[in-house]
Design a protein around this motif. Structure first.
Motif, PDB file in Angstrom:
ATOM      1  N   PHE A 183       0.833  -1.194   0.000  1.00 55.89           N
ATOM      2  CA  PHE A 183       0.000   0.000   0.000  1.00 55.89           C
ATOM      3  C   PHE A 183       0.874   1.253   0.000  1.00 55.89           C
ATOM      4  N   PHE A 184       0.469   2.233  -0.810  1.00 51.35           N
ATOM      5  CA  PHE A 184       1.167   3.516  -0.840  1.00 51.35           C
ATOM      6  C   PHE A 184       0.168   4.626  -0.511  1.00 51.35           C
ATOM      7  N   THR A 185       0.631   5.599   0.241  1.00 57.58           N
ATOM      8  CA  THR A 185      -0.246   6.629   0.786  1.00 57.58           C
ATOM      9  C   THR A 185      -0.750   7.583  -0.294  1.00 57.58           C
ATOM     10  N   VAL A 186      -1.762   8.360   0.057  1.00 61.85           N
ATOM     11  CA  VAL A 186      -2.283   9.377  -0.856  1.00 61.85           C
ATOM     12  C   VAL A 186      -1.176  10.335  -1.268  1.00 61.85           C
ATOM     13  N   SER A 187      -0.369  10.771  -0.331  1.00 60.44           N
ATOM     14  CA  SER A 187       0.722  11.694  -0.640  1.00 60.44           C
ATOM     15  C   SER A 187       1.699  11.078  -1.642  1.00 60.44           C
ATOM     16  N   GLN A 188       2.030   9.812  -1.454  1.00 61.82           N
ATOM     17  CA  GLN A 188       2.967   9.149  -2.363  1.00 61.82           C
ATOM     18  C   GLN A 188       2.361   8.975  -3.747  1.00 61.82           C
ATOM     19  N   VAL A 189       1.086   8.631  -3.800  1.00 58.31           N
ATOM     20  CA  VAL A 189       0.409   8.489  -5.097  1.00 58.31           C
ATOM     21  C   VAL A 189       0.399   9.829  -5.826  1.00 58.31           C
ATOM     22  N   LYS A 190       0.153  10.903  -5.093  1.00 57.52           N
ATOM     23  CA  LYS A 190       0.145  12.223  -5.730  1.00 57.52           C
ATOM     24  C   LYS A 190       1.521  12.589  -6.288  1.00 57.52           C
ATOM     25  N   GLN A 191       2.566  12.186  -5.616  1.00 57.82           N
ATOM     26  CA  GLN A 191       3.912  12.468  -6.135  1.00 57.82           C
ATOM     27  C   GLN A 191       4.142  11.780  -7.474  1.00 57.82           C
ATOM     28  N   ILE A 192       3.667  10.553  -7.585  1.00 61.17           N
ATOM     29  CA  ILE A 192       3.791   9.847  -8.866  1.00 61.17           C
ATOM     30  C   ILE A 192       2.951  10.539  -9.933  1.00 61.17           C
ATOM     31  N   ARG A 215      -8.057  -2.382  -1.454  1.00 60.81           N
ATOM     32  CA  ARG A 215      -7.588  -1.070  -0.997  1.00 60.81           C
ATOM     33  C   ARG A 215      -8.577   0.074  -1.201  1.00 60.81           C
ATOM     34  N   ILE A 216      -9.822  -0.210  -1.541  1.00 59.61           N
ATOM     35  CA  ILE A 216     -10.785   0.861  -1.765  1.00 59.61           C
ATOM     36  C   ILE A 216     -12.027   0.620  -0.914  1.00 59.61           C
ATOM     37  N   PRO A 247       0.952  -8.493  10.618  1.00 60.03           N
ATOM     38  CA  PRO A 247      -0.247  -7.913   9.984  1.00 60.03           C
ATOM     39  C   PRO A 247       0.095  -6.590   9.299  1.00 60.03           C
ATOM     40  N   TYR A 248      -0.436  -6.420   8.115  1.00 60.61           N
ATOM     41  CA  TYR A 248      -0.115  -5.257   7.286  1.00 60.61           C
ATOM     42  C   TYR A 248      -1.416  -4.818   6.633  1.00 60.61           C
ATOM     43  N   THR A 249      -1.774  -3.561   6.770  1.00 58.25           N
ATOM     44  CA  THR A 249      -3.070  -3.130   6.268  1.00 58.25           C
ATOM     45  C   THR A 249      -2.985  -1.739   5.660  1.00 58.25           C
ATOM     46  N   GLY A 250      -4.037  -1.344   5.007  1.00 57.68           N
ATOM     47  CA  GLY A 250      -4.111  -0.015   4.425  1.00 57.68           C
ATOM     48  C   GLY A 250      -5.174   0.024   3.342  1.00 57.68           C
ATOM     49  N   PHE A 251      -5.935   1.109   3.285  1.00 58.05           N
ATOM     50  CA  PHE A 251      -6.902   1.288   2.213  1.00 58.05           C
ATOM     51  C   PHE A 251      -7.220   2.773   2.093  1.00 58.05           C
ATOM     52  N   TYR A 252      -7.869   3.136   0.978  1.00 55.60           N
ATOM     53  CA  TYR A 252      -8.250   4.519   0.732  1.00 55.60           C
ATOM     54  C   TYR A 252      -9.736   4.686   1.041  1.00 55.60           C
ATOM     55  N   THR A 253     -10.057   5.706   1.805  1.00 50.11           N
ATOM     56  CA  THR A 253     -11.470   6.030   2.007  1.00 50.11           C
ATOM     57  C   THR A 253     -12.018   6.624   0.714  1.00 50.11           C
ATOM     58  N   GLU A 256     -10.787  10.083   0.231  1.00 49.73           N
ATOM     59  CA  GLU A 256      -9.406  10.130  -0.269  1.00 49.73           C
ATOM     60  C   GLU A 256      -9.365   9.826  -1.765  1.00 49.73           C
ATOM     61  N   ILE A 257     -10.185   8.887  -2.198  1.00 41.96           N
ATOM     62  CA  ILE A 257     -10.260   8.585  -3.630  1.00 41.96           C
ATOM     63  C   ILE A 257     -10.701   9.826  -4.404  1.00 41.96           C
ATOM     64  N   ARG A 258     -11.744  10.496  -3.918  1.00 42.08           N
ATOM     65  CA  ARG A 258     -12.222  11.704  -4.607  1.00 42.08           C
ATOM     66  C   ARG A 258     -11.131  12.771  -4.665  1.00 42.08           C
ATOM     67  N   ASP A 259     -10.394  12.896  -3.600  1.00 40.76           N
ATOM     68  CA  ASP A 259      -9.316  13.889  -3.539  1.00 40.76           C
ATOM     69  C   ASP A 259      -8.245  13.591  -4.588  1.00 40.76           C
ATOM     70  N   VAL A 260      -7.830  12.340  -4.701  1.00 42.48           N
ATOM     71  CA  VAL A 260      -6.792  11.965  -5.667  1.00 42.48           C
ATOM     72  C   VAL A 260      -7.314  12.120  -7.093  1.00 42.48           C
ATOM     73  N   VAL A 261      -8.564  11.727  -7.325  1.00 39.71           N
ATOM     74  CA  VAL A 261      -9.156  11.869  -8.661  1.00 39.71           C
ATOM     75  C   VAL A 261      -9.171  13.337  -9.075  1.00 39.71           C
ATOM     76  N   GLN A 262      -9.563  14.231  -8.165  1.00 41.68           N
ATOM     77  CA  GLN A 262      -9.588  15.659  -8.464  1.00 41.68           C
ATOM     78  C   GLN A 262      -8.180  16.185  -8.714  1.00 41.68           C
ATOM     79  N   TYR A 263      -7.247  15.762  -7.876  1.00 44.57           N
ATOM     80  CA  TYR A 263      -5.847  16.196  -8.006  1.00 44.57           C
ATOM     81  C   TYR A 263      -5.300  15.806  -9.378  1.00 44.57           C
TER      82      TYR A 263
END
Length: 780
Positions: A183-192, A215-216, A247-253, A256-263
């Motif tokens: 899993f990669f964070t919203v901030s990391q996805v935005k950098q890409i 993750r969604i 244990p390893y977890t992570g997902f986008y709310t 957060e999805i709407r924020d990345v889509v707009q970005y």
């Protein structure tokens, strides 16, 4: 370049044996001052240089049709943040007279009606820059302009006068990121996304679900993230970069999805979500196991590999509910539904699935998958969207409106284009899988065990020559993929992606005629590496020599290693150790004179200004006299062999052991001996025919289980090259074989027993492809 100078005397080659080996430049030519692309990546469609320069400074005025347009504001932010210019920004009035002595940047859509979608025109004159474009075209023109600025801020910047007319080759220019395995964070996805936009990529394929993790957020089915969003960190493919069973977890709310889509939308990037089906569904089936097929009584392996949705009405209701929420979050025309690598055994073992197959008159499980995909496509089409699937959706018949993403190779894409379906080329066989190793060198960080060099990526052309001109129109673009089984950190992600993403952008945007790998790698990449370093982005530092690990034979060598990265230093050693910044710093070309029958080892490492390091190159220099051919006592095909019954730990032990049998063999693949001797040692000996004078590379499939001698000289791992004269040479091979142990008690049925590698012997001339020794070249 390698040269062998010989002098024939009395029918024999004399001992005069000289090799001149020059590596001046060694893969990195000095930067050309006359760069036809002005350093821009991807290479523009057309660049016409003109006399003069434009000076950009704090006093340069920026005039735009719409000063509040987001692309204009992004430029203003770049100038302020990266160049420390706070230029005056005002509305452009084409009727206003220019102010004498004031330079101006004009950003306008006037004239863009003549441009194709996403195109722009950038004209740089001594007192004025004019950028013409609209929407994405305007944004991409700004990205090209930004690339002309220096990485380090200056009081003023001199830009060369030129006319740049630019447009994309393909409408689809994509990059995929798998966030299921790691899993990669919203901030990391935005950098890409930021860097994708800077290099004119316009589709971000977000691989949100797979076997490892969901993750969604799906509000109708909360257990998808509550249960399916967590995995245990375990070994993958032998890789243990992380602790077991943590244990390893992570997902986008959804917010957060709407924020990345707009970005992404603000940067003209469309986000394509991928919801895997019918297979790769372990995470969803952990959360909702009732969606699995129930094995029929008497099934042989009812619990193995059951990671595929059962094609029940309950499953389709579930998937339609998931996709309804997904489509509400993503405005993308395309929804990716996977469709790859489906193990259909659970369908074969399911009474329900078999009855469904009969009821629908389906020939086999491939047609059942086609039924599954077509039913999902019909639902997605009803919402005004279209599906993309991996090339396995061709199996059993292609869904009517599907776009095929060809990953296994080019054949799926070719077949789809021939069927008049749109195709996105993304073949793992052609350098577009960014989880692969950059090279075969053991210093590379652990990655998926295939190879994709930067040159492989750059030189790929998505349009196959197999297709007719009409069929080629269905290839709508290309995509690079990063799967993350071997990518547990953001730094590793960056290393795998850069500089490959730069090559990808040129594949997808630039015309083939405008591409030049040497100019790309040795000239234009320099500034872009510097930009990555300024952003503190990790990347693969190119080594100082083109060949990372090699051997050369001769008395004298000259090297001039180079780095394309501005400010980088090259360190070297001669003691067999990889260099550090405490070793010799390279300054001038190095010349080595090697005494006869001696060797020297030259290693280099590039260290960037921020401390990033390349792989260390290793060049072993040998000065050997060529081995003379010998007369053989016979001309029988094959080799002599002796066997030694028993268990041995090293092949050298056979030279002191007592043989229990002997015989003749046509080659070294004598499997019959292994069948009758569970633990055995074998010595083969005879003669190897060499067809021409030259330097030959000799190697074995395993230097643990085997040892090789040529003319009584041991061939050492990493020192395989040997100069040989034309004719027959003595060969001896010691080989040990110990039968694999039985599986440990309680092992699962699919426990894989590690078997010794079969014996293989390879020989090839230096610089040519390695070939296995054939029977025709062996005699006793």
């Amino acid at each position: 370049m390698i040269r062998i100078f010989t002098n024939k005397q009395s029918g024999h080659l004399s001992c005069l044996y000289t090799i001149a080996f020059m590596l001046l430049g060694s893969g990195f030519a000095s930067a050309q001052s006359d760069d036809p692309n002005l350093g821009i990546i991807p290479a523009p469609f057309s660049v016409q240089k003109a006399a003069g320069t434009f000076t950009f400074s704090q006093l340069t005025q920026i005039k735009a049709d719409n000063p509040a347009e987001r692309s204009v504001l992004l430029l203003k932010d770049f100038l302020l943040t990266n160049q420390h210019y706070n230029n005056k920004l005002s509305k452009y009035d084409p009727k206003a007279r220019p102010v004498r002595g004031v330079t101006t940047l004009i950003i306008t859509s006037a004239g863009s009606e003549n441009l194709v979608a996403e195109a722009y025109k950038l004209t740089i004159e001594p007192n004025k820059i004019t950028l013409i474009g609209k929407d994405a075209g305007l944004f991409y023109g700004i990205q090209s302009l930004i690339q002309l600025f220096p990485v380090v801020p200056q009081g003023s910047v001199t830009l060369p006068c030129a006319i740049i007319e630019d447009k994309p080759r393909f409408s689809y220019r994509g990059m995929m990121l798998d966030v299921s395995r790691h899993f990669f964070t919203v901030s990391q996805v935005k950098q890409i996304i930021n860097i994708m936009a800077s290099y004119k990529l316009n589709n971000f394929h977000w691989h949100l679900t797979d076997g490892q993790g969901w993750r969604i957020e799906i509000k109708k089915y909360p257990k998808l993230t509550e249960v399916g969003g967590t995995r245990l960190l375990t070994s993958f493919g032998g890789n243990r970069d992380w602790p077991d069973n943590v244990p390893y977890t992570g997902f986008y709310t959804q917010d957060e999805i709407r924020d990345v889509v707009q970005y992404a939308s603000e940067r003209f990037i469309n986000i394509i979500p991928e919801i895997e089906m019918p297979a790769h569904s372990d995470a969803a089936l952990r959360a909702y196991p009732e969606l699995k097929c129930i094995p029929a009584p008497g099934s042989t392996n009812p619990n193995r590999g059951n990671s595929i949705y059962c094609p029940t009405e309950e499953t389709f209701t579930f998937l339609e509910g998931v996709l309804t929420e997904v489509m509400a979050l993503f405005p993308s025309k395309f929804i990716h539904i996977g469709g790859d690598e489906a193990n259909k055994q659970p369908w074969i073992e399911s009474q329900y699935a078999q009855e469904l197959k009969k009821r629908l008159n389906l020939k086999d499980e491939h047609e059942m998958q086609s039924y599954f995909i077509q039913r999902i496509e019909k639902f997605i089409n009803s919402k005004g969207r279209s599906i993309i699937g991996w090339d396995e959706i061709l199996e059993g018949g292609l869904a009517p409106n599907a776009t095929v993403m060809s990953w296994q190779g080019e054949q799926g894409g070719i077949a789809a284009a021939q069927q008049k379906h749109n195709v996105i080329m993304s073949p793992q066989t052609n350098g577009l899988y960014f989880d692969h190793y950059y090279s075969r060198n053991s210093q590379e960080p652990v990655s998926f065990p295939r190879y994709a060099s930067l040159a492989d990526t750059y030189n790929y052309d998505p349009v196959s020559k197999v297709l007719t001109p009409e069929e080629q129109k269905y290839v709508i673009g290309a995509q690079g993929n990063l799967w993350t089984e071997y990518v547990p950190t953001f730094a590793k992600l960056q290393l795998q992606v850069f500089p490959r993403m730069f090559a990808l952008s040129e594949i997808a945007w630039s015309e083939v005629a405008n591409k030049d790998y040497k100019q790309f790698a040795e000239v234009r990449l320099a500034k872009h590496f510097a930009r990555l370093e300024a952003m503190d982005f990790n990347f693969r530092v190119p080594p100082a020599l083109e060949v990372i690990d090699t051997m050369v034979v001769g008395p004298k060598f000259t090297y001039a290693p180079k780095s394309v990265i501005p400010g980088a230093k090259i360190y070297y050693t001669l003691n067999g150790r990889n260099p550090s910044d405490a070793d010799w710093e390279y300054q001038l070309p190095l010349t080595f004179e090697i005494p006869l029958n001696e060797k020297r080892e030259f290693r280099t490492t590039v260290i960037t200004p921020d401390g990033r390091r390349s792989l260390s190159t290793r060049t072993l220099m040998l000065n050997k006299a060529p081995l003379q051919a010998t007369n053989i006592p016979g001309t029988n095909a094959g080799l002599n062999f002796k066997t030694f019954n028993g268990s041995f730990s090293m092949p050298e032990q056979l030279d002191k052991a007592v043989a229990d049998s002997s015989g003749k063999a046509l080659d070294v693949l004598n499997e019959a001996i292994k069948r009758t001797h569970p633990n055995v040692g074998i010595i083969y000996d005879g003669y190897l025919n060499i067809p021409a004078d030259g330097i030959y590379n000799m190697s074995l499939s395993s230097f643990t289980d085997a040892a090789l001698w040529i003319d009584d000289q041991r061939i050492i791992p990493g020192e395989e090259s040997v100069p040989l004269m034309k004719g027959n040479h003595k060969i001896k091979i010691n080989y040990i074989y110990n039968a694999p142990a039985a599986p440990p008690a309680g092992s699962p049925a699919n426990f894989r027993i590690q078997r010794p590698a079969p014996l293989r012997v390879y020989v090839s001339e230096a610089g040519k492809a390695r070939k296995e020794i054939d029977r025709e070249s062996l005699f006793y």
